[in-house]
Design an enzyme around this catalytic site. Structure first.
Site, PDB file in Angstrom:
ATOM      1  N   GLU A  95       0.824  -1.200   0.000  1.00 56.83           N
ATOM      2  CA  GLU A  95       0.000   0.000   0.000  1.00 56.83           C
ATOM      3  C   GLU A  95       0.860   1.253   0.000  1.00 56.83           C
ATOM      4  OE1 GLU A  95      -3.917  -1.887   2.154  1.00 56.83           O
ATOM      5  OE2 GLU A  95      -2.413  -0.993   3.435  1.00 56.83           O
ATOM      6  N   CYS A 108       3.492   8.574   0.968  1.00 57.53           N
ATOM      7  CA  CYS A 108       3.987   7.659   1.996  1.00 57.53           C
ATOM      8  C   CYS A 108       4.139   6.302   1.311  1.00 57.53           C
ATOM      9  CB  CYS A 108       2.988   7.594   3.144  1.00 57.53           C
ATOM     10  SG  CYS A 108       3.435   6.406   4.416  1.00 57.53           S
ATOM     11  N   CYS A 115       6.722  -6.795   6.798  1.00 58.97           N
ATOM     12  CA  CYS A 115       7.813  -6.100   7.476  1.00 58.97           C
ATOM     13  C   CYS A 115       8.712  -7.089   8.195  1.00 58.97           C
ATOM     14  CB  CYS A 115       7.250  -5.097   8.488  1.00 58.97           C
ATOM     15  SG  CYS A 115       8.522  -4.009   9.183  1.00 58.97           S
ATOM     16  N   CYS A 119       6.960  -4.789  15.696  1.00 63.58           N
ATOM     17  CA  CYS A 119       6.353  -3.806  16.609  1.00 63.58           C
ATOM     18  C   CYS A 119       4.912  -4.240  16.925  1.00 63.58           C
ATOM     19  CB  CYS A 119       6.349  -2.418  15.979  1.00 63.58           C
ATOM     20  SG  CYS A 119       7.985  -1.884  15.435  1.00 63.58           S
ATOM     21  N   CYS A 122       1.743  -2.236  15.494  1.00 66.23           N
ATOM     22  CA  CYS A 122       1.667  -1.940  14.057  1.00 66.23           C
ATOM     23  C   CYS A 122       1.005  -3.075  13.289  1.00 66.23           C
ATOM     24  CB  CYS A 122       3.074  -1.689  13.515  1.00 66.23           C
ATOM     25  SG  CYS A 122       3.080  -1.298  11.767  1.00 66.23           S
ATOM     26  N   CYS A 340      -0.670   5.865   9.792  1.00 67.55           N
ATOM     27  CA  CYS A 340       0.531   5.164  10.256  1.00 67.55           C
ATOM     28  C   CYS A 340       0.173   3.875  10.965  1.00 67.55           C
ATOM     29  CB  CYS A 340       1.294   6.002  11.275  1.00 67.55           C
ATOM     30  SG  CYS A 340       2.260   7.308  10.585  1.00 67.55           S
TER      31      CYS A 340
HETATM   32  N1  SAH Z   1       9.503   0.665   9.707  1.00 66.46           N
HETATM   33  C1  SAH Z   1       9.612   2.089   9.664  1.00 66.46           C
HETATM   34  C2  SAH Z   1       8.601   2.781   8.793  1.00 66.46           C
HETATM   35  C3  SAH Z   1       7.153   2.331   8.842  1.00 66.46           C
HETATM   36  S1  SAH Z   1       6.146   2.748  10.208  1.00 66.46           S
HETATM   37  C4  SAH Z   1       9.601   2.674  11.041  1.00 66.46           C
HETATM   38  O1  SAH Z   1       9.346   1.927  11.986  1.00 66.46           O
HETATM   39  O2  SAH Z   1       9.881   3.841  11.194  1.00 66.46           O
HETATM   40  C5  SAH Z   1       5.838   4.448  10.132  1.00 66.46           C
HETATM   41  C6  SAH Z   1       5.547   5.049  11.506  1.00 66.46           C
HETATM   42  O3  SAH Z   1       4.260   4.651  12.007  1.00 66.46           O
HETATM   43  C7  SAH Z   1       6.551   4.627  12.554  1.00 66.46           C
HETATM   44  O4  SAH Z   1       6.936   5.721  13.312  1.00 66.46           O
HETATM   45  C8  SAH Z   1       5.733   3.662  13.390  1.00 66.46           C
HETATM   46  O5  SAH Z   1       6.244   3.526  14.667  1.00 66.46           O
HETATM   47  C9  SAH Z   1       4.375   4.288  13.363  1.00 66.46           C
HETATM   48  N2  SAH Z   1       3.281   3.401  13.721  1.00 66.46           N
HETATM   49  C10 SAH Z   1       3.199   2.073  13.569  1.00 66.46           C
HETATM   50  N3  SAH Z   1       2.007   1.610  14.005  1.00 66.46           N
HETATM   51  C11 SAH Z   1       1.307   2.694  14.421  1.00 66.46           C
HETATM   52  C12 SAH Z   1      -0.013   2.886  14.923  1.00 66.46           C
HETATM   53  N4  SAH Z   1      -0.837   1.864  15.086  1.00 66.46           N
HETATM   54  N5  SAH Z   1      -0.386   4.148  15.229  1.00 66.46           N
HETATM   55  C13 SAH Z   1       0.437   5.186  15.035  1.00 66.46           C
HETATM   56  N6  SAH Z   1       1.686   5.078  14.540  1.00 66.46           N
HETATM   57  C14 SAH Z   1       2.119   3.843  14.238  1.00 66.46           C
END
Ligand code: SAH
Length: 349
Positions: A95, A108, A115, A119, A122, A340
């Protein structure tokens, strides 16, 4: 769709394309023409390359494939955000999101299918990593969004963030190749200053990147400056502890003089205590930086609940008191799961 057996013409450099024509007794500049069609004009077929003879176009057709991405489904949010589910040549889907504001359009983009990281908050992490994206698959997402920006907002794309699916530093060579193409005059000619690579923080890779003298920006998804807490929500932190991350960020700043942005979500009962705020303020002293307090976008896990406004205010006050720049960012595109951490191919399965 089955993967193409023919070689993808877009894995060829400009030089390789020039060679291809020279070997056939054609002028080398034909290679430049094809290159321009592929990268500048975003041609999806050889048929479109009208400054080549028909015979030449047919020969290219038998020899090569053009493995373009395809927008499988486009969703528009009530706030103008657009989410594209894009199908890759082998049928996998990633996406990418267009985020419009008054003055800018930000793309974005994704760097991996799924991935590499884990996390807990996420949605993409649940998909696991299927494969890395090729440079042209990353580039194509940008091209698609540039076109959409012109079509729907009457202006070109202005910024790019690598905050879609995947961990860009776990697909480092391809992400760098894509950025090279995006910033080069042969591609979109976008200034690297308008590109942000976001990482969960792989210290070794941050150092490697710093050594290459990049001109784009770096964002680190910090979320906690306390090792035990960070490990509990981002388990890979056990392998890359905060002290290593801090040193790598210091090194990055030393090499690039570019300040890092920390992305940080505040969750109730996880990182909402005064000690958490203090640890973050302390971490921020390592190198010039900016903190972006981002809103949590629910992914259906009860453990994670956005902390109330008052807690955010405490963070802001403490950081500002320590002379650290802090912004609070509202989510965009939540109604279409485009915000995000919500990218998980939900609409397409
Ligand atoms: N892997 C990379 C880029 C993708 S995530 C990274 O971790 O930076 C992009 C951003 O969204 C990151 O800052 C991540 O921590 C945040 N993120 C992930 N899940 C989220 C959620 N459920 N709500 C808000 N931000 C989130």
């Amino acid at each position: 769709m089955k993967p193409e057996a023919k070689k993808d013409v877009r894995t060829l450099s400009r030089e390789a394309l020039r060679d291809f024509f020279e070997k056939r007794g054609e002028p080398a500049f034909r290679g430049n023409q094809v290159y321009e069609w592929l990268w500048k004009k975003g041609a999806h077929s050889f048929e479109e390359m009208t400054n080549l003879s028909l015979a030449m176009r047919q020969e290219l057709e038998t020899e090569f494939a053009i493995n373009h991405i395809q927008v499988d489904r486009m969703q528009r949010s009530s706030d103008g955000t657009i989410k594209n589910a894009v199908k890759l040549y082998d049928g996998l889907v990633v996406e990418s999101v267009l985020i419009p504001t008054e003055s800018r359009t930000t793309a974005c983009v994704s760097s991996q299918v799924g991935c590499s990281l884990d996390c807990n908050f996420c949605a993409t992490a649940r998909l696991k990593r299927m494969r890395n994206l090729n440079p042209d698959e990353i580039y194509d997402q940008v091209l698609v969004i540039d076109r959409q920006s012109r079509l729907y907002f009457g202006r070109p794309l202005s910024n790019i963030v690598f905050m879609g699916m995947g961990e860009p530093l776990m697909n480092y060579p391809n992400v760098m190749k894509a950025i090279e193409k995006i910033t080069s005059e042969e591609g979109l000619g976008l200034s690297p200053k308008r590109i942000t690579v976001s990482t969960s923080g792989v210290p070794k890779m941050i150092r490697k990147m710093a050594d290459e003298g990049p001109r784009f920006k770096l964002a680190v998804s910090l979320h906690s400056a306390v090792d035990a807490t960070r490990t509990s929500i981002m388990p890979f932190n056990a392998t890359f502890p905060l002290s290593d991350l801090k040193e790598a960020i210091r090194y990055w700043y030393g090499q690039t003089r570019s300040r890092v942005t920390y992305e940080y979500v505040v969750w109730e009962g996880i990182n909402d205590k005064p000690a958490d705020i203090e640890a973050l303020t302390d971490f921020c002293k390592a190198a010039p930086c900016k903190v972006n307090l981002i809103q949590y976008n629910p992914i259906g896990d009860e453990r994670f609940r956005q902390a109330p406004e008052a807690t955010l205010e405490r963070y802001v006050r403490a950081l500002e008191g320590a002379g650290i720049t802090v912004t609070v960012r509202r989510s965009r595109g939540v109604d279409i799961d485009a915000a995000c951490g919500q990218l998980a191919n939900k609409a397409t399965g």
